[in-house]
Write an enzyme that holds these catalytic residues in place. Structure first.
Site, PDB file in Angstrom:
ATOM      1  CG  ASP A  96      -2.223   0.816   0.886  1.00 23.29           C
ATOM      2  OD1 ASP A  96      -2.162   1.701  -0.001  1.00 23.29           O
ATOM      3  OD2 ASP A  96      -3.268   0.599   1.529  1.00 23.29           O
TER       4      ASP A  96
HETATM    5  C1  NOJ Z   1      -4.132   3.826  -0.022  1.00 13.40           C
HETATM    6  C2  NOJ Z   1      -5.272   2.890   0.109  1.00 13.40           C
HETATM    7  O1  NOJ Z   1      -5.213   2.207   1.335  1.00 13.40           O
HETATM    8  C3  NOJ Z   1      -5.369   1.867  -1.018  1.00 13.40           C
HETATM    9  O2  NOJ Z   1      -6.585   1.190  -0.895  1.00 13.40           O
HETATM   10  C4  NOJ Z   1      -5.243   2.538  -2.346  1.00 13.40           C
HETATM   11  O3  NOJ Z   1      -5.395   1.592  -3.390  1.00 13.40           O
HETATM   12  C5  NOJ Z   1      -3.907   3.234  -2.406  1.00 13.40           C
HETATM   13  N1  NOJ Z   1      -3.854   4.243  -1.360  1.00 13.40           N
HETATM   14  C6  NOJ Z   1      -3.656   3.876  -3.763  1.00 13.40           C
HETATM   15  O4  NOJ Z   1      -4.466   4.947  -3.960  1.00 13.40           O
END
Ligand code: NOJ
Length: 741
Positions: A285
């Site tokens: 993430d």
């Molecule tokens: C953080 C989020 O937790 C995740 O779900 C997302 O895909 C990413 N950012 C990218 O935007």
């Protein structure tokens, strides 16, 4: 000579066996050969480039730095860069100016639609209809791919049992069985059977894992749970995604039992690769690799990079520690060349599956044709209507007459385009959205007078607009009041400690109700809310979540009876936030709640029961279940049986009902939930129509993890319960026995 030949052959064979993961479900020798050839030519820097993903501008533009890095082979993927022209521009740099001509993988959060926005995932799960989920994902995929995006960070398949957690909106709710069905459908919808098709994208199962169990519902918080709960409740939707062929996983922000998910070899390697044979890649993430330092498991950046890569995270999102530290870590033998190569291999494999090597560009003429087509808009409208849940309908207040003389449309969410498309709305534009007010105006007869008054904001203390709203209600035959949460109150980093209607909205509804006019409440929200007063006092409540681009039209379709609502709650609505986490498939305890016995498991100040149970939802017609049958009353541990029930529409309108099958393993070597969903089917029946619904109960549905963490079916009695909600007062019940061998 013969011996030399044979040795050569053996060597080639051995190489092929090492290169192609043995037993990998989808390994394609042709692709693996091409990957080998590329890896053999790559420098270390180029390899690390493939492991790097960087963020674009919020408006979808790429950054100048991206061009330079791609030219040098130092950037394998971007997120948020979108649009056919822009992605092609950047892709041309990779294909024409870089040494190895490895295409860029453009990722984006296509969570509930790309430009045509669908109801939020929690709403879609309320349809209890995987066909709906597959359809919306396939449309979202077609729009995204036409805009150059080949990879979505969806579906989010996290089970969420705590309504305070803002990201409950992004998943399918609290139940692993429903969650698995939705996960499967969404992966199929995004990826299709051929991901290289110009209308498909690669899916990403996230967040691996147990992110939805964040302590006290506070986003990013720690998770501590038994392996049994992990495997029984949180893993099944991820496994379903793997079985459906999902190409990628995202490692979560949270730690699990003391080990951050982004550095967890047990989940990332043992379970995912070892037990499940997943052969795609794992992306971290956003900056999660770097965050290992704050988690307190890495002393510095180099250690964070080492822990994440060695645990099984292949691609690093946004932080740049792999690039910075892996060369030195390699030199000091703290990471192996083979580990880096394997990560590169997994990423290239997905690029090949997407067909990017052979078709790196997007046909720029398709984008405007595919995006927001009339067909897509009709689909989002229809799918939204299937997701609405009728929570209350006293005295058949709904459906309303289209030729009512006058209707007051009231509330902060009645005419708001931005909130209608919810949070995480991709490339959606608020100006495309149809508000409830607009939808109602189009629906009613020309002679119907519509008076609109906002009343108050979603949050804040002002009641200045109340007088006008009350006047509007007084002038009208009835009032439709749209209240709930603004879109940004759920989603990432949007946990709430209160589940009440924010601001002065409840007071607004009370003021309108006090006029004596019939009141219909339309709820828009991304999580269960504590709406006790509404449930007791207002005659009709329709839960619409955030319904998407055509939301206002879809809600009007249901309010005025063109569509009969049939959605069911995929999450429990509590009476008080203090009951959270509250979910239907809990264990029994040794002292189950008993109103007549103080020393039982309950609260002094609120009932232990939910306000609205999991699986609940009404219709404008009525249904009756009868004649529950079992194919046998006794099976052996490996055996299976079928159960069936008759459902009849006993009302005067056509409508949908969902038949829900629950089981309970009465006595086992570990405690089992009081009930567990093991089958469901949503059917449409004409008035008077009957149908027999059949479910199969297989060992996979009857088994559980025992004390040794072995999945097993134990002998003993099972209850079978079939109803139209998890707390159906007319639930039908029978038993069968799994005999000793
Ligand atoms: C953080 C989020 O937790 C995740 O779900 C997302 O895909 C990413 N950012 C990218 O935007």
């Amino acid at each position: 000579m013969k011996l030399v030949k044979a040795t050569c052959l053996l060597l080639i064979l051995a190489f092929a066996l090492i290169a192609v993961p043995v037993g990998s479900p989808r390994s394609q020798p042709g692709i693996e050969r091409r990957i080998n050839a590329i890896i053999a030519r790559m420098t270390l820097e180029e390899k690390l480039g493939q492991l790097q993903q960087l963020d674009g501008e919020a408006n979808g533009n790429y950054r100048p730095e991206h061009r330079d890095m791609i030219r040098k082979g130092l950037l394998g993927s971007t997120l948020n860069v979108r649009g056919a022209v822009r992605t092609n521009e950047l892709q041309r740099v990779a294909m024409n100016e870089s040494r190895l001509k490895i295409p860029v993988l453009f990722g984006f959060d296509v969570i509930h639609g790309y430009r045509t926005i669908f109801t939020v995932p929690l709403g879609e799960a309320s349809s209890w209809d995987p066909v709906v989920a597959e359809r919306s994902a396939s449309i979202a995929a077609a729009e995204a791919r036409a805009a150059g995006v080949a990879w979505t960070f969806a579906p989010m398949v996290d089970i969420a049992r705590d309504a305070r957690w803002g990201r409950i909106i992004e998943g399918a709710g609290e139940d692993p069985f429903l969650g698995a069905a939705m996960a499967r459908a969404r992966v199929r919808g995004f990826q299709g059977s051929e991901q290289s098709a110009p209308d498909r994208v690669m899916a990403c199962a996230k967040h691996w894992v147990a992110y939805g169990a964040a302590e006290s519902g506070r986003d990013y918080n720690t998770v501590d749970m038994s392996e049994n709960t992990l495997r029984t409740i949180y893993l099944p939707p991820f496994k379903a995604a793997v079985d459906a062929g999902v190409g990628t996983f995202m490692s979560a922000f949270n730690s699990l039992n003391g080990v951050p998910s982004t550095a967890n070899p047990f989940t990332l390697t043992k379970v995912l690769r070892g037990e499940w044979r997943f052969d795609g890649f794992v992306v971290s993430d956003y900056t999660a690799v770097e965050e290992l330092i704050k988690h307190g498991v890495a002393a510095d950046e180099a250690e964070a990079a080492r822990l994440a890569l060695n645990a099984g995270v292949d691609m690093e999102m946004v932080s740049r520690l792999y690039n910075k530290h892996l060369p030195a870590l390699l030199r000091s033998n703290k990471v192996a060349q083979a580990t880096i190569d394997e990560a590169v291999r997994r990423i290239l494999r997905i690029k090949f599956r997407l067909g990017l090597f052979d078709h790196p560009y997007t046909d720029e003429s398709r984008e405007s044709k595919v995006i927001m087509s009339q067909e897509n808009l009709s689909a989002t409208r229809e799918i939204a209507t299937r997701s609405f849940v009728l929570l209350k309908n006293a005295q058949e207040t709904l459906p309303l007459s289209k030729s009512a003389r006058s209707i007051a449309v009231i509330g902060p969410l009645a005419d708001d385009q931005q909130d209608m498309i919810g949070s995480w709305n991709g490339d959606g534009r608020s100006q495309d959205a149809v508000t409830l007010l607009a939808g109602i105006k189009t629906k009613v007869s020309q002679s119907t007078k519509i008076v609109y008054a906002k009343g108050c904001d979603v949050s804040g203390d002002s009641t200045e607009g109340f007088a006008e709203a009350v006047r509007a209600a007084r002038q009208s035959d009835l009032a439709i009041v749209a209240v709930g949460e603004s879109a940004d109150m759920s989603g990432e980093a949007s946990s709430r400690a209160s589940l009440d209607l924010p601001g002065r909205q409840l007071d607004l509804v009370k003021a309108i109700q006090a006029t004596g006019k019939p009141v219909v409440v339309v709820l828009m929200n991304g999580r269960p809310l504590t709406i006790n007063w509404l449930a007791e006092n207002v005659p009709a409540i329709l839960e619409t979540w955030f319904a998407g681009t055509e939301g206002g039209n879809a809600i009007a379709d249901v309010l005025f009876g063109d569509v009969n609502p049939g959605g069911k709650l995929p999450v429990t609505f509590p009476r008080s936030v203090g009951q959270e986490p509250l979910y239907y498939n809990h264990m029994n305890t040794g002292r189950p709640p008993d109103a007549n016995n103080k020393y039982t498991s309950k609260y002094l100040d609120v009932s232990w029961t939910p306000l609205f149970p999991f699986g609940f939802g009404l219709s404008y017609t009525q249904f009756r279940l009868s004649d529950l049958q079992l194919s046998t009353k006794r099976i052996l541990p490996g055996g299976e049986l079928t159960t069936s029930v008759e459902i009849e529409n006993t009302g005067r309108r056509a409508g949908d009902e969902t038949v829900e099958l629950y089981i309970r393993d009465v006595a086992a070597s570990v405690t089992r939930p009081v009930m567990e969903l093991k089958g469901f089917e949503r059917v449409t029946l004409q008035p008077g129509e009957r149908r027999r619904i059949t479910f199969k109960l297989t060992p996979a549905l009857l088994g559980f993890y025992n004390r040794e963490m072995r999945f097993t079916v134990e002998p003993g009695v099972f209850h079978v319960m079939i109803g139209t909600s998890s707390a159906d007062p007319n639930m039908l019940q029978t038993d069968f026995e799994v005999a000793e061998r």
